[in-house]
Every structure is written in structure tokens, then in C-alpha cells.
Motif scaffolding. Structure first.
Motif, PDB file in Angstrom:
ATOM      1  N   TRP A 276       0.884  -1.169   0.135  1.00  0.00           N
ATOM      2  CA  TRP A 276       0.087  -0.015   0.142  1.00  0.00           C
ATOM      3  C   TRP A 276       0.870   1.515  -0.079  1.00  0.00           C
ATOM      4  O   TRP A 276       0.733   2.182  -0.822  1.00  0.00           O
ATOM      5  N   ALA A 277       1.895   1.256   0.904  1.00  0.00           N
ATOM      6  CA  ALA A 277       2.944   2.407   0.928  1.00  0.00           C
ATOM      7  C   ALA A 277       3.558   2.991  -0.397  1.00  0.00           C
ATOM      8  O   ALA A 277       3.715   3.848  -0.578  1.00  0.00           O
ATOM      9  N   ALA A 278       3.977   1.748  -1.050  1.00  0.00           N
ATOM     10  CA  ALA A 278       4.414   2.118  -2.426  1.00  0.00           C
ATOM     11  C   ALA A 278       3.510   2.219  -3.554  1.00  0.00           C
ATOM     12  O   ALA A 278       4.099   2.319  -4.708  1.00  0.00           O
ATOM     13  N   GLN A 279       2.373   2.204  -3.305  1.00  0.00           N
ATOM     14  CA  GLN A 279       1.382   2.355  -4.294  1.00  0.00           C
ATOM     15  C   GLN A 279       1.284   1.114  -5.478  1.00  0.00           C
ATOM     16  O   GLN A 279       1.102   1.439  -6.394  1.00  0.00           O
ATOM     17  N   LEU A 280       1.499  -0.090  -4.712  1.00  0.00           N
ATOM     18  CA  LEU A 280       1.455  -1.065  -5.758  1.00  0.00           C
ATOM     19  C   LEU A 280       0.249  -1.971  -5.560  1.00  0.00           C
ATOM     20  O   LEU A 280      -0.056  -2.770  -6.329  1.00  0.00           O
TER      21      LEU A 280
ATOM     22  N   GLY B 134      -9.211  -3.644  -9.140  1.00  0.00           N
ATOM     23  CA  GLY B 134     -10.684  -3.852  -9.360  1.00  0.00           C
ATOM     24  C   GLY B 134     -11.436  -3.850  -8.142  1.00  0.00           C
ATOM     25  O   GLY B 134     -10.968  -3.713  -7.065  1.00  0.00           O
ATOM     26  N   ARG B 135     -12.823  -3.553  -8.308  1.00  0.00           N
ATOM     27  CA  ARG B 135     -13.862  -3.514  -7.068  1.00  0.00           C
ATOM     28  C   ARG B 135     -13.842  -4.634  -6.323  1.00  0.00           C
ATOM     29  O   ARG B 135     -14.146  -4.659  -5.056  1.00  0.00           O
ATOM     30  N   VAL B 136     -13.489  -5.932  -6.923  1.00  0.00           N
ATOM     31  CA  VAL B 136     -13.716  -7.081  -6.416  1.00  0.00           C
ATOM     32  C   VAL B 136     -12.537  -7.196  -5.079  1.00  0.00           C
ATOM     33  O   VAL B 136     -12.612  -7.908  -3.877  1.00  0.00           O
ATOM     34  N   HIS B 137     -11.663  -6.342  -5.199  1.00  0.00           N
ATOM     35  CA  HIS B 137     -10.639  -6.278  -4.155  1.00  0.00           C
ATOM     36  C   HIS B 137     -10.563  -4.978  -3.259  1.00  0.00           C
ATOM     37  O   HIS B 137      -9.599  -4.671  -2.782  1.00  0.00           O
ATOM     38  N   SER B 138     -11.359  -4.226  -3.433  1.00  0.00           N
ATOM     39  CA  SER B 138     -11.740  -2.594  -2.810  1.00  0.00           C
ATOM     40  C   SER B 138     -11.492  -2.913  -1.246  1.00  0.00           C
ATOM     41  O   SER B 138     -10.813  -2.025  -0.683  1.00  0.00           O
ATOM     42  N   GLU B 139     -12.311  -3.855  -0.891  1.00  0.00           N
ATOM     43  CA  GLU B 139     -12.397  -3.921   0.628  1.00  0.00           C
ATOM     44  C   GLU B 139     -11.009  -4.466   1.171  1.00  0.00           C
ATOM     45  O   GLU B 139     -10.222  -4.011   2.310  1.00  0.00           O
ATOM     46  N   LEU B 140     -10.300  -5.353   0.491  1.00  0.00           N
ATOM     47  CA  LEU B 140      -8.989  -5.980   0.795  1.00  0.00           C
ATOM     48  C   LEU B 140      -7.983  -4.747   0.823  1.00  0.00           C
ATOM     49  O   LEU B 140      -7.198  -4.677   1.567  1.00  0.00           O
ATOM     50  N   ARG B 141      -8.144  -3.894  -0.162  1.00  0.00           N
ATOM     51  CA  ARG B 141      -7.227  -2.869  -0.323  1.00  0.00           C
ATOM     52  C   ARG B 141      -7.119  -1.748   0.934  1.00  0.00           C
ATOM     53  O   ARG B 141      -6.301  -1.200   1.275  1.00  0.00           O
ATOM     54  N   LYS B 142      -8.580  -1.708   1.279  1.00  0.00           N
ATOM     55  CA  LYS B 142      -8.770  -0.988   2.681  1.00  0.00           C
ATOM     56  C   LYS B 142      -8.064  -1.624   3.865  1.00  0.00           C
ATOM     57  O   LYS B 142      -7.483  -0.910   4.857  1.00  0.00           O
ATOM     58  N   SER B 143      -7.920  -2.853   3.956  1.00  0.00           N
ATOM     59  CA  SER B 143      -7.361  -3.646   4.931  1.00  0.00           C
ATOM     60  C   SER B 143      -5.692  -3.311   4.952  1.00  0.00           C
ATOM     61  O   SER B 143      -5.114  -2.932   5.922  1.00  0.00           O
ATOM     62  N   PHE B 144      -4.997  -3.061   3.533  1.00  0.00           N
ATOM     63  CA  PHE B 144      -3.607  -2.960   3.403  1.00  0.00           C
ATOM     64  C   PHE B 144      -3.540  -1.496   3.990  1.00  0.00           C
ATOM     65  O   PHE B 144      -2.744  -1.296   4.806  1.00  0.00           O
ATOM     66  N   ARG B 145      -4.429  -0.559   3.774  1.00  0.00           N
ATOM     67  CA  ARG B 145      -4.161   0.760   4.290  1.00  0.00           C
ATOM     68  C   ARG B 145      -4.189   1.002   5.649  1.00  0.00           C
ATOM     69  O   ARG B 145      -3.378   1.612   6.465  1.00  0.00           O
TER      70      ARG B 145
ATOM     71  N   PRO C 210       5.470   1.806  11.244  1.00  0.00           N
ATOM     72  CA  PRO C 210       6.252   3.229  11.061  1.00  0.00           C
ATOM     73  C   PRO C 210       6.954   3.021   9.660  1.00  0.00           C
ATOM     74  O   PRO C 210       7.303   4.087   9.085  1.00  0.00           O
ATOM     75  N   ILE C 211       7.600   1.895   9.238  1.00  0.00           N
ATOM     76  CA  ILE C 211       8.408   1.592   8.261  1.00  0.00           C
ATOM     77  C   ILE C 211       7.412   1.924   6.923  1.00  0.00           C
ATOM     78  O   ILE C 211       7.883   2.720   5.889  1.00  0.00           O
ATOM     79  N   ALA C 212       6.467   1.592   6.874  1.00  0.00           N
ATOM     80  CA  ALA C 212       5.368   1.594   5.747  1.00  0.00           C
ATOM     81  C   ALA C 212       5.060   3.136   5.509  1.00  0.00           C
ATOM     82  O   ALA C 212       4.995   3.562   4.466  1.00  0.00           O
ATOM     83  N   GLN C 213       4.885   3.656   6.743  1.00  0.00           N
ATOM     84  CA  GLN C 213       4.697   5.180   6.785  1.00  0.00           C
ATOM     85  C   GLN C 213       5.763   6.053   6.040  1.00  0.00           C
ATOM     86  O   GLN C 213       5.449   7.024   5.554  1.00  0.00           O
ATOM     87  N   ALA C 214       7.122   5.593   6.608  1.00  0.00           N
ATOM     88  CA  ALA C 214       8.192   6.372   5.940  1.00  0.00           C
ATOM     89  C   ALA C 214       8.135   6.024   4.504  1.00  0.00           C
ATOM     90  O   ALA C 214       8.383   6.866   3.651  1.00  0.00           O
ATOM     91  N   LEU C 215       7.911   4.825   4.174  1.00  0.00           N
ATOM     92  CA  LEU C 215       7.929   4.357   2.620  1.00  0.00           C
ATOM     93  C   LEU C 215       6.738   5.263   1.882  1.00  0.00           C
ATOM     94  O   LEU C 215       7.378   5.719   0.702  1.00  0.00           O
ATOM     95  N   ARG C 216       5.431   5.657   2.391  1.00  0.00           N
ATOM     96  CA  ARG C 216       4.848   6.396   1.862  1.00  0.00           C
ATOM     97  C   ARG C 216       5.129   7.688   1.581  1.00  0.00           C
ATOM     98  O   ARG C 216       4.815   8.453   0.572  1.00  0.00           O
ATOM     99  N   ARG C 217       5.831   8.095   2.549  1.00  0.00           N
ATOM    100  CA  ARG C 217       6.201   9.877   2.479  1.00  0.00           C
ATOM    101  C   ARG C 217       7.294   9.819   1.387  1.00  0.00           C
ATOM    102  O   ARG C 217       7.478  10.622   0.751  1.00  0.00           O
TER     103      ARG C 217
END
Length: 230
Positions: A184-188, A195-206, A213-220
Motif C-alpha cells: 500500500w505504501a509504495a502504491q503497488l 478492481g472493485r472485487v479487491h476494494s475492501e482488501l485494499r482498505k485492509s492494506f491501508r 512506521p516503516i510503511a509510513q516512511a515508505l509512503r512519504r
């Protein structure tokens, strides 16, 4: 910054599992072309962040908010992780290195190449030299098992959906959560779980990334790369 005390020796068991960076390589590799099926910059930054996440999971570093607050030598066999620890060793005593700066200092191309070569050595990838339109040569890093990336993706999805019981109930669960946060942090995430089929799953990623903290650093860092044109 003073090093931490040495960690307890790990319990012996069979073959060592793949590290997070190696799993990310397999997850993001197209099984037909042998090249990444995601954005190059996000992929490279995610591999760099995976090195730090692996150190966090194995007790090599301690993290508080946006800084590394302690480190210790750990048994490592890859040059990328060894260099990260060596850089922390060289840091002035009393200084707490920032996660963003530490992440930016991991060499992107060489890090990816190093983990690809490790996967070739361990029998997970094969290297082929190909050419595009018979003119432009390139290297194809092909998975030995074409389904390995899909299997890792399904395992991550199962962890987030709770299909295998409570989080942390089996050995790879915590690692899967870190992989999800890094994707999620790397926008991958949208490329690998579209697709919409994975929309709820992607919310879980976020959601899990917000706790890492490392994912947040990667996002920045990825956001700054994109704002600056890469």
C-alpha cells in the motif's frame, strides 16, 4: 547511537524462509516477461523498505515514531542488510537516524539486483538474457514456479481476511501484514490486487500500514519521489 545487546540465537530449523525483500521480488515479477509488473520506483523503494522491515521483525533494529532508536548485529547473509547495519554503526553516538533518510540511503537498483541474485542462487528464479524487437537486450528474471507470485498474493489476502484464524496465529501472519503495508505504501496494491472485487482488501492494506512506521516512511518517500518526478 549505541547498539543493542545481541539477540537470542534463533532456534534451528530446516531451510531458512525467504526474507520480505525476496518475497516482494517474486510477488511483483511477471512470470512470462521476468520483469516487474508494477511501477519501477515504487517497486525499488518497497524492496529497500522491506530490508528495514526485516530488521525490525528479526530484532535488528528498534523503531519509535519516525526514528531508529536502537540496533544490534544480526545474522545476515545479504550485502544490502549488512550495509544498512554498518551505516547505523557509523552514526554518531546519541544520534537517532530518521527512517525516511535511512530508507533513501538504501541503493535502489543494486538492492533489487542483489535479492534477485539471491533468488537465483536459491533456485527460485532463473536469469535469461533476451532482446526486445531483436535490438534492445534485457535481463529476464523468471520464476522457476510460475504460480509463486500468485501464491504469495493469496496468502497475504487470506491473512488480511482472517481466513487462517486470528492474526499472528501462524508463522507467516506478521510477515504478511508487513508485506501488505509495504504494498500500500509504495502504491503497488492496485496493480497487484485490482478492481472493485479487491476494494475492501485494499482498505485492509491501508489500515495495517497506518500501524507500521516503516510503511509510513515508505509512503512519504514515494510521495516525495512522485512530487519531484522520480
Amino acid at each position: 547511537m549505541a547498539p543493542l545487546a545481541p539477540p537470542d540465537p534463533p532456534a534451528p530449523f530446516g531451510l531458512l524462509p525467504l526474507v520480505l525483500a525476496e518475497e516482494l521480488v517474486l510477488l511483483c515479477t511477471d512470470p512470462d516477461s521476468g520483469t516487474p509488473r508494477v511501477s519501477r520506483n515504487g517497486f525499488q523503494r518497497a524492496i529497500a523498505a522491506a530490508v528495514l522491515a526485516e530488521l525490525l521483525l528479526t530484532g535488528g533494529i528498534e523503531v519509535e515514531d519516525r526514528r531508529i532508536t536502537g540496533f544490534r548485529p544480526v545474522g545476515t547473509h545479504d550485502e544490502v542488510t549488512s550495509e544498512v547495519l554498518a551505516r547505523l554503526e557509523r552514526a554518531p553516538k546519541g544520534r537517532r537516524p530518521g527512517l525516511d533518510a535511512t530508507l533513501r540511503r538504501v541503493p535502489r537498483g543494486p538492492a533489487v539486483r542483489s535479492f534477485r541474485e539471491r533468488l537465483v542462487a536459491s533456485g527460485h528464479l532463473t536469469l535469461e538474457r533476451r532482446s526486445f524487437l531483436l535490438l534492445v537486450p534485457y535481463r529476464a528474471w523468471l520464476p522457476v514456479r510460475a504460480t509463486v507470485g500468485a501464491e504469495i498474493a493469496e496468502r497475504i489476502a487470506a491473512t488480511l481476511r482472517g481466513a487462517s484464524g486470528p492474526r499472528g496465529a501462524y508463522p507467516s501472519a506478521e510477515r504478511d501484514l508487513h508485506l501488505a503495508g509495504l504494498l500500500w505504501a509504495a502504491q503497488l496494491d492496485r496493480r497487484l490486487f485490482p478492481g472493485r472485487v479487491h476494494s475492501e482488501l485494499r482498505k485492509s492494506f491501508r489500515a495495517v500500514a497506518r500501524e507500521q512506521p516503516i510503511a509510513q516512511a515508505l509512503r512519504r518517500v514515494v510521495g516525495a519521489d512522485n512530487a519531484g518526478g522520480g
